[in-house]
Design a protein around this motif. Structure first.
Motif, short mmCIF file in Angstrom:
data_model
loop_
_atom_site.label_atom_id
_atom_site.label_comp_id
_atom_site.label_asym_id
_atom_site.label_seq_id
_atom_site.Cartn_x
_atom_site.Cartn_y
_atom_site.Cartn_z
N THR A 1 0.84 -1.18 0.00
CA THR A 1 0.00 0.00 0.00
C THR A 1 0.88 1.24 0.00
O THR A 1 2.02 1.21 0.45
CB THR A 1 -0.92 0.04 1.23
N THR B 1 0.55 7.11 1.67
CA THR B 1 -0.58 8.01 1.89
C THR B 1 -1.84 7.27 2.33
O THR B 1 -2.77 7.89 2.84
CB THR B 1 -0.89 8.79 0.60
N GLN B 2 -1.88 5.96 2.14
CA GLN B 2 -3.03 5.18 2.57
C GLN B 2 -2.99 4.87 4.07
O GLN B 2 -3.98 4.41 4.62
CB GLN B 2 -3.08 3.86 1.82
N SER C 1 -5.78 6.53 6.05
CA SER C 1 -7.07 5.96 5.72
C SER C 1 -7.26 4.59 6.35
O SER C 1 -8.29 4.28 6.93
CB SER C 1 -7.23 5.87 4.20
N GLY D 1 -7.86 4.77 10.03
CA GLY D 1 -9.24 5.14 10.28
C GLY D 1 -10.20 3.98 10.09
O GLY D 1 -11.14 3.79 10.86
N VAL D 2 -9.97 3.17 9.05
CA VAL D 2 -10.81 2.00 8.79
C VAL D 2 -10.70 1.00 9.93
O VAL D 2 -11.70 0.45 10.40
CB VAL D 2 -10.45 1.36 7.43
N ARG E 1 -15.98 4.95 4.62
CA ARG E 1 -14.85 5.86 4.84
C ARG E 1 -13.89 5.68 3.68
O ARG E 1 -13.41 4.59 3.42
CB ARG E 1 -14.13 5.54 6.14
N ASP E 2 -13.58 6.76 2.99
CA ASP E 2 -12.57 6.79 1.92
C ASP E 2 -12.73 5.64 0.93
O ASP E 2 -11.76 5.01 0.52
CB ASP E 2 -11.16 6.75 2.52
N TYR F 1 -14.17 2.74 1.47
CA TYR F 1 -14.45 1.50 2.17
C TYR F 1 -15.90 1.52 2.67
O TYR F 1 -16.37 2.52 3.20
CB TYR F 1 -13.53 1.32 3.38
N HIS G 1 -13.37 -2.46 -0.13
CA HIS G 1 -13.10 -1.33 -1.03
C HIS G 1 -13.13 -1.88 -2.45
O HIS G 1 -12.65 -2.97 -2.70
CB HIS G 1 -11.72 -0.73 -0.75
N TYR H 1 -6.01 -2.26 -2.16
CA TYR H 1 -6.92 -1.92 -1.08
C TYR H 1 -7.27 -3.21 -0.33
O TYR H 1 -8.08 -4.00 -0.80
CB TYR H 1 -8.20 -1.28 -1.63
#
Length: 130
Positions: free
Chosen positions: A32, A35-36, A39, A42-43, A83-84, A86, A104, A115
């Protein structure tokens, strides 16, 4: 003039160190992009909230609930089950077992970004589904 040249050399070295350190940023998941990381963190946090809300809902109501039911009953503070990119789902099993999953859509073809699909169950451990 000499001070200006030394200042430019210092700025150049500092810029080089900065660029090198950005390229070496750790990724939370293999394959990944860095920058992921935000995200995916958060997931994972959302999945933990969903699992905790599901456990509480099961204890109070003796049955499993979907993500929408958890949100509408105020057991879960999320406003939307996503979220983003997902989306979250909950699959109910017998005897209080459940699996909450974050899906995702697939990455575009020839993309280096992947993802991962993440899940959590009543054991409260977030895992990646292959």
């Amino acid at each position: 003039m000499r001070a200006l040249a030394l200042l430019l050399v210092f700025v150049g070295i500092a810029f080089g160190i900065y660029q090198y350190s950005l390229k070496k940023m750790p990724a939370t998941d293999a394959g990944t992009a860095p920058t992921q990381a935000i995200s995916l963190t958060g997931v994972r946090g959302d999945l933990l909230q969903i699992a905790q809300a599901e456990r509480s809902f099961l204890a109070l109501n003796d049955h499993c609930a979907t993500v929408d039911e958890l949100i509408s009953s105020n057991s879960l503070t999320m406003r939307q089950p996503e979220r983003d990119g997902y989306t979250y789902t909950v699959q109910c099993g017998s005897a209080g077992n459940f699996i909450a999953t974050a899906h995702h859509p697939g990455a575009p073809t020839n993309s280096e970004i992947r993802y991962p699909t993440l899940s959590i169950d009543q054991s409260m451990q977030v895992t990646e589904i292959q």
